[in-house]
Scaffold this active site. Sequence first.
Site, PDB file in Angstrom:
ATOM      1  N   ARG A  51      67.080  10.106 -15.852  1.00 52.76           N
ATOM      2  CA  ARG A  51      68.334  10.319 -16.593  1.00 52.76           C
ATOM      3  C   ARG A  51      69.404  10.956 -15.695  1.00 52.76           C
ATOM      4  O   ARG A  51      70.323  10.295 -15.256  1.00 52.76           O
ATOM      5  CB  ARG A  51      68.037  11.191 -17.838  1.00 52.76           C
ATOM      6  CG  ARG A  51      69.173  11.240 -18.845  1.00 52.76           C
ATOM      7  CD  ARG A  51      70.289  12.204 -18.520  1.00 52.76           C
ATOM      8  NE  ARG A  51      69.826  13.586 -18.360  1.00 52.76           N
ATOM      9  CZ  ARG A  51      70.611  14.548 -17.890  1.00 52.76           C
ATOM     10  NH1 ARG A  51      71.856  14.309 -17.546  1.00 52.76           N
ATOM     11  NH2 ARG A  51      70.146  15.784 -17.727  1.00 52.76           N
ATOM     12  N   ASP A  52      69.231  12.216 -15.348  1.00 52.51           N
ATOM     13  CA  ASP A  52      70.254  12.904 -14.544  1.00 52.51           C
ATOM     14  C   ASP A  52      70.334  12.275 -13.154  1.00 52.51           C
ATOM     15  O   ASP A  52      71.414  12.121 -12.583  1.00 52.51           O
ATOM     16  CB  ASP A  52      69.895  14.396 -14.442  1.00 52.51           C
ATOM     17  CG  ASP A  52      71.074  15.283 -14.085  1.00 52.51           C
ATOM     18  OD1 ASP A  52      72.029  14.787 -13.475  1.00 52.51           O
ATOM     19  OD2 ASP A  52      71.040  16.481 -14.408  1.00 52.51           O
ATOM     20  N   CYS A  78      76.518  14.793 -12.406  1.00 51.38           N
ATOM     21  CA  CYS A  78      77.112  14.408 -13.690  1.00 51.38           C
ATOM     22  C   CYS A  78      78.442  13.729 -13.414  1.00 51.38           C
ATOM     23  O   CYS A  78      79.274  14.274 -12.687  1.00 51.38           O
ATOM     24  CB  CYS A  78      77.319  15.653 -14.553  1.00 51.38           C
ATOM     25  SG  CYS A  78      78.200  15.290 -16.082  1.00 51.38           S
ATOM     26  N   ASN A 107      70.112  17.261  -8.325  1.00 53.71           N
ATOM     27  CA  ASN A 107      69.253  18.284  -8.929  1.00 53.71           C
ATOM     28  C   ASN A 107      68.345  18.865  -7.860  1.00 53.71           C
ATOM     29  O   ASN A 107      68.107  18.256  -6.809  1.00 53.71           O
ATOM     30  CB  ASN A 107      68.358  17.642  -9.996  1.00 53.71           C
ATOM     31  CG  ASN A 107      69.106  17.298 -11.260  1.00 53.71           C
ATOM     32  OD1 ASN A 107      69.728  16.252 -11.343  1.00 53.71           O
ATOM     33  ND2 ASN A 107      69.067  18.180 -12.219  1.00 53.71           N
TER      34      ASN A 107
END
Length: 298
Positions: free
Chosen positions: A10-11, A235, A244
Amino acid sequence: MLRIIEVGPRDGLQNEKTPISTQAKLDFIRALGEARLKEIEATSFVSPKWVPQLGDAAELWPQLPPGPLYSALVPNTKGLESALAVGCERIAVFTAASDAFTMKNINKTVAESLDLFQEVISGFRAVHPSGWVRGYVSTAFECPYAGRVDPDQTVIVSQRLIEMGVNEVSIGDTIGAAATNEVHDLTKRLLEAISVEQIAYHFHDTRGTAIANVAAALEHGIDAFDSSAAGLGGCPYAPGAGGNLATEDLVYFLERNGVKTGIDLSKLSRASSVILKELGRPISSKAQAWNLATNLPA
Ligand code: HMG
Ligand code: MG
């Protein structure tokens, strides 16, 4: 055992411009499961106009390989309907400590987003009374638009989410700005308002402080951390957000400190290689580079 929530699918992918096929995402997710990642944030049921890379959430979800617990981001009731339609039983709502950020990210103030998420959580629990809900608090330390964030604002939003019935809050250093003194300070304040098992940390590693921030949080008994295989991530609505914290670096750091994670680092490195090949991207996680150089057959 300490929990690692893998957010790579996802991220890690949401900010990538190269379109990744649903099959390639499934190959990546399968490899993550083989590395024994038990909690994987697989996708987002957000608007494909806002995040085109994850526009295949409804096709991806029913094909997820059995084993891990999968969750997905849900921004509104439309996203909830899509998530429920494919049988999603673990959702994450996402707000922030800064209005400037939530306006750019979800087109709502923090207060408006909390009202909306109350509706989303109620709708979800009506279908899955014991379903799992996470609440993200982004820009917990610094906002790319408004600068430094008052830690008490992060505490207020976290407490509100817990009162609304989320199982845990994930405290996001969205642009990877925090240093350990801020993590100590915020964690102490959070622990005056909510309990330790309700807190996870989500560190981006833009400035290389993420692993030190994990060490700081561990001192307060925090035992849930988000990370992304190969350190992918960012993001689209947070300029300056780096990747991350890499799951490889987190696992190496924890295991070397005697904290069991249950994760197979060699298989994790292979999972990262699967997605890096798709992205045409070189290895950037230090632990993955070392592991591939020394442990795996050519
Ligand atoms: P909006 O434009 O205000 O929404 O976006 P709207 O209700 O006016 O709808 C606009 C259009 O989108 C409509 O379509 C809707 O049907 C459609 P049209 O009539 O124009 O054809 N739409 C949807 N389609 C599919 N699924 C949906 C959905 N909702 C509306 N769920 C909205 C509001 C929330 C939808 C939008 O802002 C959005 O999708 N934002 C998501 C942004 C995002 O995913 N950001 C990244 C995740 S957050 C993050 O990365 C931080 C985190 O990692 C923690 C940290 O690091 O701090 C979690
Ligand atoms: Mg993030």
